[in-house]
Every structure is written in structure tokens, then in C-alpha cells.
Enzyme design. Sequence first.
Site, short mmCIF file in Angstrom:
data_model
loop_
_atom_site.label_atom_id
_atom_site.label_comp_id
_atom_site.label_asym_id
_atom_site.label_seq_id
_atom_site.Cartn_x
_atom_site.Cartn_y
_atom_site.Cartn_z
N GLU A 121 -69.08 85.25 -84.20
CA GLU A 121 -69.97 85.04 -82.67
C GLU A 121 -71.24 85.36 -82.81
O GLU A 121 -72.43 84.49 -82.81
CB GLU A 121 -68.91 85.12 -81.92
CG GLU A 121 -69.90 85.16 -80.33
CD GLU A 121 -70.28 83.42 -80.37
OE1 GLU A 121 -69.17 82.53 -80.61
OE2 GLU A 121 -70.54 83.14 -79.03
N LYS B 130 -75.00 83.00 -83.24
CA LYS B 130 -75.68 82.70 -82.23
C LYS B 130 -77.19 82.95 -83.17
O LYS B 130 -77.52 82.10 -82.73
CB LYS B 130 -75.72 84.43 -81.51
CG LYS B 130 -74.91 84.31 -80.34
CD LYS B 130 -75.06 82.85 -79.19
CE LYS B 130 -74.67 82.10 -78.56
NZ LYS B 130 -73.48 81.32 -79.04
N ARG C 61 -78.30 69.12 -71.95
CA ARG C 61 -77.42 67.94 -72.63
C ARG C 61 -77.16 67.40 -74.10
O ARG C 61 -76.49 66.40 -75.02
CB ARG C 61 -77.05 66.67 -71.26
CG ARG C 61 -76.10 67.19 -70.28
CD ARG C 61 -75.62 66.71 -69.04
NE ARG C 61 -74.99 66.41 -69.72
CZ ARG C 61 -73.11 66.40 -69.71
NH1 ARG C 61 -72.67 67.17 -69.45
NH2 ARG C 61 -72.49 65.43 -70.01
N CYS D 186 -76.31 63.72 -73.91
CA CYS D 186 -77.03 63.25 -73.41
C CYS D 186 -77.32 63.17 -71.66
O CYS D 186 -75.84 63.64 -70.89
CB CYS D 186 -76.43 61.93 -72.81
SG CYS D 186 -77.15 61.18 -74.72
N LYS E 92 -75.28 71.18 -75.11
CA LYS E 92 -74.65 72.14 -74.89
C LYS E 92 -73.15 71.40 -74.50
O LYS E 92 -71.70 72.08 -75.08
CB LYS E 92 -74.85 72.97 -73.74
CG LYS E 92 -73.83 73.27 -72.83
CD LYS E 92 -74.73 74.00 -72.05
CE LYS E 92 -73.91 75.90 -71.58
NZ LYS E 92 -73.75 76.40 -72.77
N TRP F 166 -79.26 62.59 -76.55
CA TRP F 166 -79.45 63.47 -77.98
C TRP F 166 -78.97 62.22 -78.34
O TRP F 166 -77.32 61.55 -78.48
CB TRP F 166 -78.03 64.73 -77.49
CG TRP F 166 -77.87 64.95 -78.71
CD1 TRP F 166 -78.30 66.14 -78.77
CD2 TRP F 166 -76.51 65.17 -80.19
NE1 TRP F 166 -77.85 67.36 -79.97
CE2 TRP F 166 -76.68 65.85 -80.29
CE3 TRP F 166 -76.04 63.60 -79.86
CZ2 TRP F 166 -75.85 66.15 -81.44
CZ3 TRP F 166 -75.15 64.03 -81.18
CH2 TRP F 166 -75.14 65.07 -81.90
N ASN G 192 -74.51 57.24 -71.93
CA ASN G 192 -73.86 57.78 -72.27
C ASN G 192 -72.80 58.24 -72.86
O ASN G 192 -71.01 57.11 -72.37
CB ASN G 192 -73.29 59.47 -71.39
CG ASN G 192 -73.18 61.21 -71.94
OD1 ASN G 192 -73.08 60.97 -73.26
ND2 ASN G 192 -72.53 61.37 -70.86
N GLY G 193 -72.46 58.84 -74.49
CA GLY G 193 -71.54 57.55 -75.15
C GLY G 193 -71.16 57.12 -76.73
O GLY G 193 -73.01 56.83 -77.09
N GLU H 200 -77.69 79.33 -84.24
CA GLU H 200 -77.92 78.39 -83.71
C GLU H 200 -79.57 78.15 -82.58
O GLU H 200 -80.43 78.03 -82.79
CB GLU H 200 -76.84 78.20 -82.28
CG GLU H 200 -75.96 78.00 -82.44
CD GLU H 200 -74.97 77.94 -81.40
OE1 GLU H 200 -74.34 77.15 -80.50
OE2 GLU H 200 -74.68 79.47 -80.71
N HIS I 265 -63.70 90.69 -101.71
CA HIS I 265 -63.04 89.91 -102.73
C HIS I 265 -64.16 88.57 -102.80
O HIS I 265 -63.45 87.63 -103.11
CB HIS I 265 -62.11 89.17 -101.68
CG HIS I 265 -60.59 89.97 -101.75
ND1 HIS I 265 -60.28 90.23 -102.30
CD2 HIS I 265 -59.93 90.88 -99.76
CE1 HIS I 265 -59.05 91.23 -102.03
NE2 HIS I 265 -58.60 91.01 -100.73
C1 G6P Z 1 -71.26 72.80 -78.65
C2 G6P Z 1 -72.14 73.75 -77.77
C3 G6P Z 1 -71.68 75.28 -78.25
C4 G6P Z 1 -70.13 75.32 -77.16
C5 G6P Z 1 -68.93 74.30 -78.10
C6 G6P Z 1 -67.70 73.89 -77.09
O1 G6P Z 1 -70.95 73.06 -79.67
O2 G6P Z 1 -73.37 74.09 -78.58
O3 G6P Z 1 -71.77 76.99 -77.40
O4 G6P Z 1 -69.55 77.17 -77.81
O5 G6P Z 1 -70.32 73.32 -77.71
O6 G6P Z 1 -68.46 73.67 -76.43
P1 G6P Z 1 -67.59 73.69 -74.98
O7 G6P Z 1 -68.07 73.27 -73.55
O8 G6P Z 1 -66.27 72.82 -74.88
O9 G6P Z 1 -66.72 75.39 -74.67
#
Ligand code: G6P
Length: 612
Positions: A482, A486, A27, A2, A607, A75, A99-100, A489, A505
Site C-alpha cells: 500500500e 500510494k 470520478r 464519470c 476514484k 473519465w 456514465n459506463g 499513484e 530471492h
Molecule cells: C480505484 C481507486 C483506488 C481504490 C480502488 C478500489 O482504483 O483509485 O484508490 O483503492 O479503485 O476502489 P473501491 O471503491 O472499490 O474501494
Amino acid sequence: MCGIVGYIGPRAADEVVVAGLRRLEYRGYDSAGVAVVHDGEVTWRKRSGKIARLAETMTAVPLPSSGLGIGHTRWATHGAPTDANSHPHVVGRVAVVHNGIIENHEQLRENLVAEGAEFASETDSEVAAHLLARELATGATLTEAFRRVVQQLEGAFTLVAIDSNDADRVVAARRNSPLVVGIGEGEMFLASDVSAFIEYTREAMELGQDQLVELTRDGAVVTQLDGAPAETSRFHVDWDLSAAQKQGYDWFMRKEIFEQPKAVADTLLGRLNNRGEIQLDELRISPELLRRINKIVIVACGTAYYAGLVAKYAIEHWVRVPCEVEVASEFRYRDPIVDPMTLVVTISQSGETADTLMAIRHAREQHAKVVAICNTNGASIPRESDAVIYTHAGPEIGVASTKGFTTQLAACYLLGLYLAQVRGMKYGDEIAAILAELQRMPELIQQLLDRQQNVLELAVEMQAEPSVLFLGRHVGFPVALEGALKLKELAYIHAEGFPAGELKHGPIALISQDLPVFVVVPPKSRDQLHDKVVSNIAEIAARGAKVVVLADAADEQARKHASVFIELPTTSTLLQPLVAIIPLQLFACEIATLRGHDVDQPRNLAKSVTVE
Ligand code: G6P
């Protein structure tokens, strides 16, 4: 999670608020709304969907002119993303955005319903609007009524409110959720982060935990939630509007991928003193204490967690102190062994991730020292840590982290080398040699970005794949994780990362001509690591799978079995993730673009995840 904006001043509040919301859309983006005060009335527009839909509504049915407004991009947590559940929530004279999560909302709601309140949404947030309307009805001022409301709330909140009877004030409060004040001339701003008002002012003020702010055109009065005076700190934002714009790129994410040479260079900038030693100015923990610690625990989420996994290899190798890495959401719930001799390192781009924040609180309760690696000045995580290393990457707006990751890696390497230095585990010339290699990394990343064509072609070829495996070994393993993250996501393609040695394994049962496999090959070094990974590639190729190999350009052994060979510049093993991840970021960005997805705002993600 949010985004929130508030404004009071001479400009058209609806325009300022919507422009701010657009910059905060990363956000959360499942619904949005704006409310203004005009002629003694609160007027609002809200819509499910992205801000573009809200803007359409506001063009079709404009809001009245006003110099006072609030807005929200959501969100969803409580209640589906419908028009009714969108914020602002308006009850009588008041409009509220939140927000929260208000954890005691059910109890509060029951009481309000018993008193006759009628709810228009399923959200936890609406209780705050009802409570505020009730307090105002007692004759209290907006600030006083608001103070009484927030004292009744449990959980996490940034709450902002306006009152139709008071066109001179916006009030807001925060607990466990972000809020910054923007200071203009004859105008003031409130937002979840500074990007919302960077167009108008670069002067800002952080709000601390459990603080309340009353905003008028001429300034801000900050107090604790209970009314006690509060200390505040002002800061100047060291980037401008252009950093928060796409500058000709189709996506923020692509722009941020291409910003990595500069971002990594900025993380490394100014870290040496005139004796050639590493100096981390923001690391306010004494060398004596750092010499005494007997364990390091790295805690983070998502991409930052993978940066932590890479850091473990470097720190244990250079510092010879045991280093654990843990997903923040698991950390405090398993009663981890943490004591005053433990150094906890948290990694977070946003500095607001609730899981990571809670892990910090738990660690500090056990009297551990906490160092945060963070990109966002003044965010909750650095504020609540004993020390911080800022990554200086500039704003990261694409939801999937890219320059966040590589700058976190750079900061982790710096921290590892610094610890090796203060604990005397490496000679100065050894540290200088690694640092010199680190300083060359921006140039190597640039070389990779300059020859991205083969990765883009590979994305075209693979755009319809339903599933992809990623393998790596040593620090190549977190890179594989990672790379898989990616792809999940952004492209919504099933992808998994494994340690290459684990192939035999279990995962090898999946290998067939229908499952493409990416393999990150470590550089040749003194141990057998490289050859073992090359054997894994041969095993995969023998079973007919397409193997995309990422390896040193001169690595003919690895090239021999590759269906597609992606050349990496020559690096040492430990620093290879800084280059190996680049093609994987580009690949995911491109394949998601080809599949027609919104790369900057992937479905269901946010994010900055400010709920646990
Ligand atoms: C969310 C985002 C990710 C990020 C993670 C940690 O899940 O979508 O891209 O890596 O949060 O975020 P931070 O701000 O703590 O690095």
C-alpha cells in the site's frame, strides 16, 4: 468513473450543475460539460480538461437562465478527452450524458449511420442521443422514448436526458452504474453520488438496478426499465456539506489522512451489545450459517485489496478457517472454487467498483453468501450483497484511498473477531482484549499525526528519487504494498512492495546506494519474525542503501541500522497496519505536493472505477 448531475427546480440550473460536478470531479476529470433547456432550445457548453476550464468558458459565454439542466465530468473510455467527445451529446432536441460503457454501440452506430445519422464524436455514448432523437421523432413522450432507448442498450450505463420540447422533465436510468435522486422542496436532483447535491438537500432515494426515473419539480416516478412499477427506498444522508469541503487543508487527501482517528473510531462505534459481545447489526447472515462455512474468500481492488490481505492474517489466526484473497478482476475469470459453504467478503470504499461487483454476481451465482465491507450507503455493492458492514468513514474525495483503507482494516478486524465469537474460536476475554486494543487505535493514529514533521522532512529529502522499494513481512507486507501504491499513484515514482523474506530471492540484486528502501518492522513477539526483518535491514544497510525504518519507538535493534527511523506506537503485530500506514500516506501526499502534482486527482486515475 464519470460523474453525472441533473437538476430541475427554481435555482439557476447551470450553477447547481457545475457546483455538483465540482464535487464529483474525483470520478473523472478529463473533460466536462453542461446543457440546459431555455425557450424551447437545448444550449450547452463543453470543454476538455478539468471543470475549472469549463467554468471559464461558461463565464466568458454564459448559458441562458434555466431551471432544468444536466452535466457530466468524464473519465475517457471511448475516444480521447477532446471537446467533441465531452458530454453532453446533443442531437436535435435532446441532450444526453452517460456514465459506463455501451457494449453494443458499434452495431447501433452502424444502423444509425445507415439511416443517415451523422456523428460528432467517437464516443459510445453518442448513439444514445441519436436513438433518443429518433424515438422522439415518432411522437413519443420523452419518458416513453427514453424507455425504448435504454431497452436497446447493452453494458453499463447511467443515462440522463433532457428534451428542448419538454421543460418540465429530466429522465434517467441506470444499469450497473450509480445514480441517486436528491429530494428537495419544489426541486429535484440526480447525481452519481449524494455529495453533488448535499448542499441543497440530505434527503435521497436510491435507484435500483435496471430502473428508470422521471423527475419533475414536484417529485420522482420510478419504474423498471420495462415500465413495471418499482420499489424505491429513501434515506437520510448522515453527513453534511462541511464533510465534502477541504476545511483549510490544501488537499482532500491530507484532510482525509487527518480524519483517520475519528473515521476509525466511527467504524468501531456501537459494535458491542450490553453483554460485551460483538454485534454487527447490518450482518444479516445467521450465526448458524457462519458456523457452517468452511472457506472465506476476500475479493477487492486496489487499496481495498491490500486491506483484504491484512484481513487474511487476522481471520486465519483468529477464526482458523482458510481465507483466500483475490484481486476482483481475476476472480470470476479463473473459475474459482466457490460454493454455498464459502463466505465471500468484498471490500470497497465506493461500493461501485465494477470488477468487485461482477465478482459478487459470480459468487452469488455459485450460491455463496456475500458480505460487503463498504463506505457508501446504498451503493451497488452493498445492495447486491447478502449483508454489509458499513465503515462510516464519511465521504472520501481524494482519489487515493486513505481513511478508506484504515476503516476497511477496522471493519475486517471486527468481522474476524465476530466470526471467532460465533464459531467459539476465542474466549470472550480474549476478544475483549483485542477489541480494547482496537479502541485505542484512534488515539495512536492521532499521536502519529501529531508528530509528522520527520516524514515531511524526509519527503523534501527524497523528492527527486526515481525509484523506491517497500518491504514488510506478515501484515507488514500489505502495508509495504500500500505504501508503494500510494507513491506510484500520487508522486508518479516507480515503487514496489515485496515481502521482506523475498529480498534474498531476487530484489536484493537491485539494492545499491541509489535505491532507498522503506522497511516496516513488526513488533517484537513470541516468534522470530521481528529478528528476521532486522536481519534484512542489516543486509540492505550493508549494501549502502538508504534504509527508512518504521518500527516500534522502543525498538533499538531496528534503529541501529536505520538511515532514518520513523517511530511507531506500540501495538500487537496484527493491528500494526493501522498505524504503520499513516507515515507512508503522509510521505506520498507530501512528496506529490512537492513535485507539483494534483494530489486529489492524480493523472489517469479515477476514484470510482465503474468499468471492467
Ligand atoms: C480505484 C481507486 C483506488 C481504490 C480502488 C478500489 O482504483 O483509485 O484508490 O483503492 O479503485 O476502489 P473501491 O471503491 O472499490 O474501494
